[in-house]
Write a protein that holds these residues in place. Structure first.
Motif, PDB file in Angstrom:
ATOM      1  N   ASP A   1      -4.738   6.154  10.218  1.00  0.00           N
ATOM      2  CA  ASP A   1      -4.538   7.586   9.948  1.00  0.00           C
ATOM      3  C   ASP A   1      -3.318   7.816   9.064  1.00  0.00           C
ATOM      4  OD1 ASP A   1      -6.728   8.225  11.448  1.00  0.00           O
ATOM      5  OD2 ASP A   1      -5.608   8.802  13.239  1.00  0.00           O
ATOM      6  N   ARG A   2      -2.229   7.122   9.366  1.00  0.00           N
ATOM      7  CA  ARG A   2      -1.000   7.324   8.585  1.00  0.00           C
ATOM      8  C   ARG A   2      -1.213   6.928   7.136  1.00  0.00           C
ATOM      9  NH1 ARG A   2       3.810   3.974   7.612  1.00  0.00           N
ATOM     10  NH2 ARG A   2       5.497   5.363   6.970  1.00  0.00           N
ATOM     11  N   PHE A   3      -1.861   5.808   6.914  1.00  0.00           N
ATOM     12  CA  PHE A   3      -2.028   5.355   5.540  1.00  0.00           C
ATOM     13  C   PHE A   3      -3.078   6.169   4.793  1.00  0.00           C
ATOM     14  CE2 PHE A   3       0.661   2.082   7.026  1.00  0.00           C
ATOM     15  CZ  PHE A   3       1.289   1.580   5.903  1.00  0.00           C
ATOM     16  N   GLU A   4      -4.073   6.654   5.498  1.00  0.00           N
ATOM     17  CA  GLU A   4      -5.027   7.551   4.845  1.00  0.00           C
ATOM     18  C   GLU A   4      -4.360   8.875   4.505  1.00  0.00           C
ATOM     19  OE1 GLU A   4      -9.346   5.986   6.484  1.00  0.00           O
ATOM     20  OE2 GLU A   4      -8.291   7.542   7.621  1.00  0.00           O
ATOM     21  N   ASP A   5      -3.452   9.351   5.343  1.00  0.00           N
ATOM     22  CA  ASP A   5      -2.702  10.566   5.029  1.00  0.00           C
ATOM     23  C   ASP A   5      -1.848  10.390   3.776  1.00  0.00           C
ATOM     24  OD1 ASP A   5      -3.772  11.893   7.177  1.00  0.00           O
ATOM     25  OD2 ASP A   5      -2.051  11.584   8.500  1.00  0.00           O
ATOM     26  N   MET A   6      -1.404   9.161   3.531  1.00  0.00           N
ATOM     27  CA  MET A   6      -0.632   8.884   2.308  1.00  0.00           C
ATOM     28  C   MET A   6      -1.521   8.911   1.068  1.00  0.00           C
ATOM     29  SD  MET A   6       1.829   5.667   3.195  1.00  0.00           S
ATOM     30  CE  MET A   6       2.907   5.624   4.624  1.00  0.00           C
ATOM     31  N   GLY A   7      -2.829   8.680   1.272  1.00  0.00           N
ATOM     32  CA  GLY A   7      -3.736   8.627   0.136  1.00  0.00           C
ATOM     33  C   GLY A   7      -4.375   7.277  -0.082  1.00  0.00           C
ATOM     34  N   VAL A   8      -4.118   6.330   0.824  1.00  0.00           N
ATOM     35  CA  VAL A   8      -4.736   5.006   0.731  1.00  0.00           C
ATOM     36  C   VAL A   8      -6.168   5.079   1.261  1.00  0.00           C
ATOM     37  CG1 VAL A   8      -4.617   2.599   1.500  1.00  0.00           C
ATOM     38  CG2 VAL A   8      -2.503   3.868   1.012  1.00  0.00           C
ATOM     39  N   ARG A   9      -7.094   4.464   0.568  1.00  0.00           N
ATOM     40  CA  ARG A   9      -8.457   4.354   1.095  1.00  0.00           C
ATOM     41  C   ARG A   9      -8.523   3.094   1.958  1.00  0.00           C
ATOM     42  NH1 ARG A   9     -14.245   5.343  -1.951  1.00  0.00           N
ATOM     43  NH2 ARG A   9     -15.558   4.867  -0.157  1.00  0.00           N
ATOM     44  N   VAL A  10      -8.674   3.270   3.263  1.00  0.00           N
ATOM     45  CA  VAL A  10      -8.682   2.162   4.206  1.00  0.00           C
ATOM     46  C   VAL A  10     -10.117   1.841   4.600  1.00  0.00           C
ATOM     47  CG1 VAL A  10      -7.865   1.299   6.432  1.00  0.00           C
ATOM     48  CG2 VAL A  10      -6.420   2.852   5.085  1.00  0.00           C
ATOM     49  N   ILE A  11     -10.511   0.598   4.422  1.00  0.00           N
ATOM     50  CA  ILE A  11     -11.850   0.136   4.794  1.00  0.00           C
ATOM     51  C   ILE A  11     -11.682  -0.941   5.861  1.00  0.00           C
ATOM     52  CG2 ILE A  11     -13.954  -0.993   3.987  1.00  0.00           C
ATOM     53  CD1 ILE A  11     -13.383   0.187   1.212  1.00  0.00           C
TER      54      ILE A  11
ATOM     55  N   ALA B   1       0.824  -1.210   0.000  1.00  0.00           N
ATOM     56  CA  ALA B   1       0.000   0.000   0.000  1.00  0.00           C
ATOM     57  C   ALA B   1       0.856   1.256   0.000  1.00  0.00           C
ATOM     58  CB  ALA B   1      -0.932  -0.008   1.212  1.00  0.00           C
ATOM     59  N   ALA B   2       1.850   1.294   0.876  1.00  0.00           N
ATOM     60  CA  ALA B   2       2.703   2.481   0.985  1.00  0.00           C
ATOM     61  C   ALA B   2       3.482   2.714  -0.303  1.00  0.00           C
ATOM     62  CB  ALA B   2       3.651   2.340   2.163  1.00  0.00           C
ATOM     63  N   GLY B   3       4.073   1.642  -0.835  1.00  0.00           N
ATOM     64  CA  GLY B   3       4.860   1.794  -2.048  1.00  0.00           C
ATOM     65  C   GLY B   3       4.019   2.179  -3.240  1.00  0.00           C
ATOM     66  N   ALA B   4       2.868   1.531  -3.410  1.00  0.00           N
ATOM     67  CA  ALA B   4       2.035   1.765  -4.586  1.00  0.00           C
ATOM     68  C   ALA B   4       1.415   3.152  -4.599  1.00  0.00           C
ATOM     69  CB  ALA B   4       0.945   0.698  -4.658  1.00  0.00           C
ATOM     70  N   VAL B   5       0.865   3.581  -3.454  1.00  0.00           N
ATOM     71  CA  VAL B   5       0.186   4.878  -3.432  1.00  0.00           C
ATOM     72  C   VAL B   5       1.177   6.023  -3.596  1.00  0.00           C
ATOM     73  CG1 VAL B   5       0.249   5.366  -0.935  1.00  0.00           C
ATOM     74  CG2 VAL B   5      -1.716   6.111  -2.314  1.00  0.00           C
ATOM     75  N   GLN B   6       2.384   5.871  -3.058  1.00  0.00           N
ATOM     76  CA  GLN B   6       3.373   6.935  -3.179  1.00  0.00           C
ATOM     77  C   GLN B   6       3.965   7.027  -4.584  1.00  0.00           C
ATOM     78  OE1 GLN B   6       5.808   7.723   0.694  1.00  0.00           O
ATOM     79  NE2 GLN B   6       5.286   5.538   0.737  1.00  0.00           N
ATOM     80  N   MET B   7       3.752   5.965  -5.367  1.00  0.00           N
ATOM     81  CA  MET B   7       4.210   6.006  -6.768  1.00  0.00           C
ATOM     82  C   MET B   7       3.067   6.251  -7.739  1.00  0.00           C
ATOM     83  SD  MET B   7       7.380   3.292  -7.080  1.00  0.00           S
ATOM     84  CE  MET B   7       6.777   1.957  -6.048  1.00  0.00           C
ATOM     85  N   GLY B   8       1.915   6.663  -7.202  1.00  0.00           N
ATOM     86  CA  GLY B   8       0.855   7.146  -8.074  1.00  0.00           C
ATOM     87  C   GLY B   8      -0.319   6.233  -8.311  1.00  0.00           C
ATOM     88  N   ALA B   9      -0.345   5.058  -7.717  1.00  0.00           N
ATOM     89  CA  ALA B   9      -1.463   4.138  -7.926  1.00  0.00           C
ATOM     90  C   ALA B   9      -2.619   4.472  -6.992  1.00  0.00           C
ATOM     91  CB  ALA B   9      -1.009   2.696  -7.705  1.00  0.00           C
ATOM     92  N   ASP B  10      -3.815   4.113  -7.418  1.00  0.00           N
ATOM     93  CA  ASP B  10      -5.008   4.251  -6.588  1.00  0.00           C
ATOM     94  C   ASP B  10      -5.143   2.951  -5.790  1.00  0.00           C
ATOM     95  OD1 ASP B  10      -7.319   5.263  -5.527  1.00  0.00           O
ATOM     96  OD2 ASP B  10      -8.587   4.605  -7.189  1.00  0.00           O
ATOM     97  N   VAL B  11      -5.164   3.060  -4.455  1.00  0.00           N
ATOM     98  CA  VAL B  11      -5.070   1.877  -3.602  1.00  0.00           C
ATOM     99  C   VAL B  11      -6.210   1.834  -2.593  1.00  0.00           C
ATOM    100  CG1 VAL B  11      -3.659   0.626  -1.930  1.00  0.00           C
ATOM    101  CG2 VAL B  11      -2.554   1.848  -3.816  1.00  0.00           C
ATOM    102  N   VAL B  12      -6.832   0.655  -2.474  1.00  0.00           N
ATOM    103  CA  VAL B  12      -7.807   0.383  -1.420  1.00  0.00           C
ATOM    104  C   VAL B  12      -7.236  -0.721  -0.541  1.00  0.00           C
ATOM    105  CG1 VAL B  12     -10.097  -0.529  -0.884  1.00  0.00           C
ATOM    106  CG2 VAL B  12      -9.803   1.087  -2.777  1.00  0.00           C
ATOM    107  N   LEU B  13      -7.294  -0.514   0.763  1.00  0.00           N
ATOM    108  CA  LEU B  13      -6.754  -1.471   1.730  1.00  0.00           C
ATOM    109  C   LEU B  13      -7.869  -1.947   2.649  1.00  0.00           C
ATOM    110  CD1 LEU B  13      -4.328  -2.873   3.156  1.00  0.00           C
ATOM    111  CD2 LEU B  13      -4.042  -0.765   4.473  1.00  0.00           C
ATOM    112  N   LEU B  14      -8.074  -3.254   2.726  1.00  0.00           N
ATOM    113  CA  LEU B  14      -9.118  -3.828   3.570  1.00  0.00           C
ATOM    114  C   LEU B  14      -8.500  -4.508   4.789  1.00  0.00           C
ATOM    115  CD1 LEU B  14     -11.226  -5.625   0.788  1.00  0.00           C
ATOM    116  CD2 LEU B  14     -11.356  -3.235   1.526  1.00  0.00           C
TER     117      LEU B  14
END
Length: 472
Positions: free
Chosen positions: A102-112, A21-34
């Motif tokens: 919170d940290r991963f949502e701040d990166m731009g990951v959508r956490v469910i 999640a961290a690597g993908a979202v910081q390189m521009g991918a749209d990421v959902v984390l469950l």
């Protein structure tokens, strides 16, 4: 019902899933984390982190009672088991923010915060959300395996998932399982003052190098841990505070029971059949790139991929699939350079092949270099110089290293780097290290490989004598 379209949907927020999640979202991918349970997964909440924290508490108690040979009087440690567990909780809390929602949502990951189940080849249901993704990553990890021993359902049973919540110190802890988790918890509890009996149906630490494992077991027994080998658990009787495990070597009665016989992969509740994903009790069927052999949209990493079950392997797998998922580049996972460690005292670590495995594979081509910790000056000064390193060498390159002794988990790092980068033994021998350090053990092991070739060779001696005649 909310429908979400994304590039990558990750199921499981353990070490591997968070790394992807961290690597993908910081390189521009749209990421959902469950994640339906705790962020950070097993390692942070029930495994690596709390176990090492409890081991540290046990080590401190042991140090207090073993200082006489250094001129410091031994004292009987006053152990507050509940406060030791407070220490464990504090350590988890200190690391927790790095894995937080919170940290991963701040990166731009959508956490469910829901469990995910597949409803089709490219769709997952998580609570009120339906997710369609270009790629899915299964990183659900594993949990403790509790075998169907008769009577086990009638007594309180602890596993790594709830032993760290226990506040009342066990008077006598029975550990069923003599692998790394069982032996680490056995020694930690013994040092904190509990009586401990380990029951193992085969050989304790049976997957490790037998010579090195014997050194660990000798030390644990010397500290008072009772270890019963070839003792199959046949049934369990009793009640809370008075539990008896009936084995092929007789009954063992204690106050608490910890099951540490192995792990089961968490894939059975994902409805993988609806996604056309092949799997079995070991995990998802994947190829060398960690992609499902039956559904190319789905990857599995870490324990879910059915291989080595270590946190650092999940992190490594994350790096492998990011290259493939984000850039479409070929990338394959290997295992020959993966190290691991058991954090008993002494520690035991391994990378690559054991001596027995290397002998089976290479036969007469194998050379084994050995160095005894007794000769390390730093450890002599600290009176901790019991241990051994064995380096399996083929054509001048290490193919496996086994280490037992203080800091074995740290020492293995140099050899993991050497094997990962196809380095020769000469690279280790040429490394200059500060004196006196424990790390010199690695250099001395390389020296042990070269010594016979240099100092016991008649050819070398003849060359030296010839050169000496002609030097001015």
């Amino acid at each position: 019902m909310t429908h979400i379209k994304t590039d990558i949907c990750i199921i499981g927020a353990g070490s591997g899933g968070l790394s992807v999640a961290a690597g993908a979202v910081q390189m521009g991918a749209d990421v959902v984390l469950l994640e339906g349970h705790k962020m950070g997964g097993d390692c942070l909440n029930f495994g690596c982190v709390p176990s090492k924290a409890l081991i540290a508490a046990g080590k401190q108690a042991h140090v207090l009672s073993h200082g006489a040979e250094l001129g410091v009087s031994d004292v009987a440690p006053q152990v507050d088991y509940a406060k030791a567990k407070d220490h464990v909780a504090d350590v988890i809390a200190a690391i927790e923010p790095m894995d937080s929602q919170d940290r991963f949502e701040d990166m731009g990951v959508r956490v469910i915060r829901e469990y995910g189940v597949f409803t089709g080849h490219n769709t997952v249901q998580a609570g009120d959300h339906t997710i369609t993704a270009r790629r899915f990553v299964i990183s659900t990890g594993s949990g403790p395996f509790v075998p169907p021993i008769p009577g086990l359902d009638d007594v309180p049973v602890y596993t790594n998932e709830n032993i760290f919540d226990l506040r009342d110190q066990p008077d006598h802890l029975i550990v069923v399982g003599g692998g790394p988790i069982g032996m680490e918890m056995a020694q930690a509890h013994r040092r904190l003052g509990s009586k401990v009996t380990v029951i193992e149906g085969a050989k304790a630490m049976g997957k490790d190098d037998h010579e090195l494992a014997a050194i660990v077991l000798e030390n644990l027994r010397a500290e008072g841990v009772e270890i019963l080998e070839d003792a199959l658990a046949e049934k369990v009787t009793g009640k809370a505070g008075d539990v008896t495990v009936h084995t092929t070597q007789g009954p063992v009665t204690g106050s608490h029971l910890l099951m540490a016989v192995g792990r089961k992969v968490n894939v059975d509740k994902l409805d993988l059949h609806k996604a056309g994903v092949k799997f079995d009790r070991r995990g998802v069927g994947v190829d060398a790139s960690l992609r499902s052999v039956s559904n190319p949209k789905i990857y599995a990493i870490g324990d879910a991929a059915g291989g080595l079950q270590f946190t650092h392997v999940a992190g490594y797998h994350a790096g492998v699939i990011i290259k493939s998922i984000l850039f479409g580049l070929p990338s394959k996972a290997k295992t020959d350079h993966i190290p691991w460690a058991t954090y008993t005292d002494p520690e035991l670590s391994q990378v690559g092949l054991t001596e027995a495995q290397a002998q089976d594979k290479y036969g007469d081509k194998l050379e084994v270099a050995r160095f005894d910790f007794h000769h390390n000056d730093r450890l002599i000064a600290e009176r901790k110089n019991k241990g051994l390193i064995k380096v399996m060498v083929v054509k001048g390159r290490p193919v496996g290293v086994s280490i037992v002794g203080p800091m074995a988990g740290e020492l293995i790092g140099m050899w993991a780097m050497a094997i990962a980068n196809n380095m020769k033994m000469s690279a280790i021998a040429a490394t200059v290290l500060p004196y006196p350090t424990v790390a010199e053990i690695n250099k001395r092991a390389a020296g042990a490989y070269f010594s016979p070739k240099l100092f016991e060779s008649d050819k070398v001696k003849k060359v030296v004598r010839f050169v000496q005649k002609w030097l001015p």
